[in-house]
Design an enzyme around this catalytic site. Structure first.
Site, PDB file in Angstrom:
ATOM      1  N   GLN B 236       0.829  -1.195   0.000  1.00 41.13           N
ATOM      2  CA  GLN B 236       0.000   0.000   0.000  1.00 41.13           C
ATOM      3  C   GLN B 236       0.872   1.257   0.000  1.00 41.13           C
ATOM      4  OE1 GLN B 236      -2.820  -2.313   3.165  1.00 41.13           O
ATOM      5  NE2 GLN B 236      -3.233  -0.132   3.015  1.00 41.13           N
ATOM      6  N   CYS B 384      -8.752   1.156   9.164  1.00 42.56           N
ATOM      7  CA  CYS B 384      -9.005   2.114  10.236  1.00 42.56           C
ATOM      8  C   CYS B 384      -7.770   2.957  10.375  1.00 42.56           C
ATOM      9  CB  CYS B 384      -9.294   1.340  11.504  1.00 42.56           C
ATOM     10  SG  CYS B 384      -8.520   1.932  12.987  1.00 42.56           S
TER      11      CYS B 384
END
Ligand code: FES
Ligand code: FES
Lengths: 161, 801
Positions: B236, B384
């Site tokens: 990512q 989150c």
């Protein structure tokens, strides 16, 4: 264990022959020998359905089939879904209804939807959910996948009348 | 200005912010033409596989790889001894700790990486891994974090012996990592001692796992001739990987080429750097051949970063009307054998101090103790923004506990405590400056849409007839978009993000970003932001990310940061393009810049609508007819350092029916209202909400990674680990309000994680609400039927009359 065996089958309308050891899994043969990398591996254990292909008119999880079992089989993978006239309605449905995000589950979903809509051309929402229950998606929450399958169902039935 | 319909058509054609543009990512994926790491095949490529520890805590007495090495097709078996001369047997973690790449004399968790086997194919590698003989001496283990700091607790990290200063605080025990305190303890204690009412609850947020459908993996290819390394990796944050690889390997960063190709879901799991990546790199460097490592699902669940595992004690002080006076939270954080949390460096518990939530709480105090246990390392944020889910969970649960104690309705108590619109920007007691919000409006809209009063009446009637029905509310505020570089960095690199645009002579454009899509639809939505800014249709704007050679440096995609940071960079880079385009247009039209006004896709001379230059005209002129003194070309780059975080919020309502006799929980209704500020593409937003809510559902209803006393992980396959199918997954209704962020260039706040963060407490609060009439104030997740049945049975509710 290491004696290779010749196995002949049809993939996406093309006849192929491979020499494989008996333990080689169909998913690896497709991905690594035939370069059909659209079929994915999410678990190796028959749970996720990312490896779903159409095998003699049934949906199977290619991570749980030995290539030697595929002698004379007719296999369709995601690469064989679109025809000369363009995308298959299930592909269109997933695009139109935002039925994919990361795309990793998508080939398996499409192959399952492709077979499911032949088993049940006019499914209710609950039937779609049950019919697709062998395929996991971590991204979409399924709501749009259900819509995508319904979109394809409508399109296919409009085509057949 | 053109005539209105023509103007409208041009706007439609632009496909800018707010339109329901269909995804540009899909064409490849629906035809099996994605390119994920495992799809990469290079000539001479070898495959790596791990030998992993069967024990949670053991000394390695010997490793005998001779049988494995004798197997035809095996090229190497790497152990810590082989990595040691390169100083690669340990690697730094993002949390300021170190983690063993391959176990160095001792293992600290079950499934820990002990040796790395490299062979011709994955079958031979797996065979060989089985043939490596490792002799262990089993040591007593710490499985329960509550025992980790007992005086006689076994020492998990002898490598840290004598190191009494950790990365974040002093260490008071050999298994203590840090203590992190925020807020005013004395004022909070005082508020509690004077309060009319106090409530306290022990709340565990169990260990779980983000488990995207694609596991982690890498292909490393070292080019000996040029001394260059190419790495394809499930990441990512590929730019961060490049910097870390350069630092670890000693290679010049310019000679490290990292590519994150298509990524099959991330959810935070693909932020960190794992031993498999490092081993593939070392093997490729030492063997001079490309090496692929792809973990299987069991390895992924058992050894690759878990989420949560927070043992929390929440307390609220309030007056009799339910107005909250103070919040106090203690957390015992189980980090496993290494502190591998993926948080910004200065934040050992992430942004857990957002735990005052949507409420105006004047004093608060939070204390987090991080401890080592003999479990897998991790503590990443599972969809989150850095422990925000845990924070939101504690406050959303505690406000329900308080409501129950006082007999105040759960919606009413929220309305009494919300931060009011006129209080923004709002400085929270724990140090965050909330940018904007309108919490009451959102909640009221939801209550009305769902006929909340009617639901409560129905619940009362049902209860009278012995049925269990629960209504859960969650009115959460998130903190995302990390973040301002003065407070947020990853290994010293500030958490800005970037966009670089090139407009080509014929009027199409390419833009590259430092973020990395894993399903978020950047190709679609970034182009919309740019279309609105530069007047080129989104269809003609290509978006690229993930290749560190071509994309500008950025910190990647997680923590809902792409829109708040790179999305802002896009708008600002677009404005730079437009500013230059204005100069060129003025030159072409022979007027002054002030005489021009922007109209969708062109500059028009004020009051003379047919005197205009479209962006297409301007793009062409940029390459052959620019005003004197101006550089040719039409390019811009922007590195955006956000002035603040963004604070998306939402109001969720969930209705469940519980079978008294079996404990089965059925979600009857889920209504999700989100406020993510300016909405870029409603279809994509809904998709994110559906996906995040389904993860929240999975967490609440079944996901856990339980360990026994000996540190054995009980269930690390999809047989045990709950990933809901289409059958269990509820249906969702979505809604929104729009409260733009005042500091973001287009007012957008980010949305990817809201549904997970807010969803978990909505599901939990609904299940627990079903038991509120019998005095239950809390039940720990997950609400599997067997767990709920145990509660029903203990309360005698499962008896048939
Ligand atoms: S890879 Fe075959 S079912 Fe998951
Ligand atoms: S789209 Fe990512 S797993 Fe389904």
């Amino acid at each position: 264990m290491n004696d290779k065996q010749e196995v002949t089958f049809t993939v996406n309308g093309e006849k192929v022959s491979v020499d494989v050891v008996p333990r080689e899994l169909l998913v690896h043969t497709l991905r690594e020998r035939l370069n059909l990398t659209g079929t994915h591996i999410g678990c190796d254990s028959s749970h996720c359905g990312a490896c779903t292909v159409d095998f003699n008119g049934r949906s199977v999880k290619a991570c749980t089939v030995l290539t030697v079992q595929a002698q004379d089989a007719h296999i369709v993978t995601v690469e064989g879904l679109a025809g000369p006239s363009g995308l298959h309605p299930v592909q269109e449905g997933f695009q139109q209804e935002h039925g994919l995000q990361c795309g990793f589950c998508t080939p398996g979903m499409l192959m399952r939807a492709y077979r499911f809509l032949q088993e049940n051309p006019n499914p209710t929402e609950d039937q779609v959910r049950t019919g697709m229950a062998g395929n996991l998606c971590r991204c979409t929450g399924y709501q749009n996948i259900v819509k995508a399958v319904q979109y394809a169902a409508n399109k296919l039935s409009a085509r057949s009348v | 200005m053109g005539i209105p319909t023509e103007h409208y058509t041009r706007k439609e054609k632009l496909g800018g912010v707010g339109c329901e543009r269909r995804r540009k990512e899909d064409a490849r994926f629906i035809q099996g033409k994605g390119n994920y790491v495992d799809d990469i095949k290079l000539p001479g490529m070898l495959h790596g596989d791990f030998v992993r520890s069967p024990y949670a805590h053991a000394r390695i007495k010997s490793i005998d790889a001779s049988a494995a090495l004798a197997l035809p097709g095996v090229h190497a078996v790497l152990t810590a001894k082989d990595l040691k001369p390169l100083n690669l047997h340990w690697m730094p973690t993002l949390a300021g700790d170190v983690q063993a790449v391959l176990a160095d004399e001792k293992v600290g968790f079950q499934y820990q990486e002990v040796a790395f086997v490299v062979a011709d194919d994955r079958y031979i590698a797996a065979d060989a891994a089985d043939m490596v003989k490792v002799e262990y001496e089993v040591l007593p283990c710490v499985s329960d974090p509550h025992r980790a700091m007992d005086p006689d607790a076994p020492e998990i990290r002898p490598d840290l012996a004598g190191k009494m200063q950790g990365a974040h605080s002093a260490r008071k025990h050999h298994n203590h990592i840090f203590t992190w305190e925020v807020g005013d303890k004395a004022a909070t204690d005082l508020a509690f001692s004077m309060a009319e009412v106090t409530v306290k609850e022990k709340i565990w947020y169990p260990r779980n796992h983000g488990s995207p459908l694609e596991t982690c993996g890498a292909v490393a290819a070292f080019d000996k001739a040029n001394g260059e390394l190419k790495l394809w990796v499930t990441s990512q944050a590929p730019h961060v990987v490049r910097t870390v690889v350069a630092q670890l390997s000693g290679l010049d960063e310019a000679r490290v080429h990292v590519v994150a190709p298509d990524v099959g879901g991330g959810f935070g799991v693909k932020v960190g750097i794992y031993p498999g990546y490092v081993c593939a790199i070392v093997a490729s460097i030492s063997l001079g051949r490309p090496v692929k490592w792809i973990e299987d699902r069991v390895e992924h669940l058992a050894a690759t970063a878990f989420g949560r595992d927070y043992h929390m004690t929440g307390e609220l002080a309030a007056d009799k009307d339910g107005r909250i006076k103070a919040l106090r939270v203690h957390v015992l954080a189980d980090h496993g054998a290494f502190d591998s949390c993926a948080d910004p460096s200065k934040w050992p518990a992430g942004f857990f101090n957002i735990c005052t939530g949507s409420y105006d709480i004047k004093v608060a105090y939070v204390c987090v103790d991080g401890v080592y246990t003999n479990k897998a390392p991790g503590g990443v944020s599972y969809r989150c923004s850095f422990r925000v889910t845990e924070a939101s969970y504690i406050i959303e649960r505690m406000i329900d506990v308080l409501a129950q104690r006082l007999g105040i309705d759960k919606a009413e108590i929220r309305l009494r405590n919300f931060i009011k619109p006129e209080q923004f920007p709002y400085m929270s007691a724990l140090g965050w400056e909330y940018d904007s919000g309108n919490y009451a409006e959102g909640l009221r809209k939801v209550l009305e849409a769902c006929d909340y009063a009617g639901l409560r009446r129905e619940q009362a009637e049902k209860r009278a007839r012995g049925y269990l029905m629960g209504i859960g509310l969650s009115t959460f505020t998130e903190i995302v978009g990390a973040g301002p570089t003065k407070i947020c960095d990853i290994l010293g690199v500030g958490m800005f993000d970037s966009c670089e645009i090139r407009v080509h002579p014929t009027g199409s454009a390419i833009a590259r970003f430092g973020t990395k899509d894993q399903g978020q639809s950047h190709r679609t939505t970034y182009a919309q932001i740019l279309a609105t800014e530069i007047g080129i249709p989104s269809e003609n704007i290509m978006i690229e990310e993930g290749d560190t050679d071509t994309a500008p440096y950025g910190l990647g995609t997680y923590g809902s940061r792409s829109t708040p940071t790179a999305g802002a960079a896009a708008a600002r880079a677009g404005r730079k393009i437009r500013a230059k385009a204005r100069k060129i247009a003025a030159h072409l039209l022979e007027v002054s810049e002030d005489d021009l006004e922007w109209d969708v896709d062109r500059f028009v001379v004020k009051g003379v609508p047919d005197q205009m230059k479209t962006m297409k005209d301007i793009a062409w002129a940029a390459y052959n007819n620019v005003p004197p003194g101006l550089e040719p070309g039409l390019e811009a780059v922007d590195y955006y350092d956000p002035p603040n975080m963004t604070y998306p919020s939402g109001a969720y309502l969930c209705v469940v029916d519980i079978d008294r006799y079996t404990g089965e929980v059925k979600v009857r209704r889920f209504y999700a209202l989100d406020d993510c500020g300016t909405r870029i593409n409603p279809i994509i937003i809904d998709g994110q909400i559906h996906g995040g809510l389904t993860e929240a559902f999975a967490v609440a209803m079944g996901q856990e990674l339980p360990y026994d006393k000996e540190g054995n992980l009980l269930g690390a396959s999809l047989l045990d680990y709950f990933i809901p199918t289409a059958v269990e997954t509820p249906k969702y209704e979505t809604d929104f309000t729009v409260t733009p962020s005042p500091h973001h260039p287009i007012g957008a706040k980010g949305v990817g994680e809201s549904p997970h963060v807010g969803g978990v407490s909505a599901f939990s609060n609904a299940v627990i609400d079903a038991f509120s009439h019998v005095g239950v104030t809390h039940i720990d997740m997950p609400y599997k039927s067997c767990n709920v049945w145990k509660m029903l049975h203990a309360l005698g509710l499962d008896k048939r009359e």
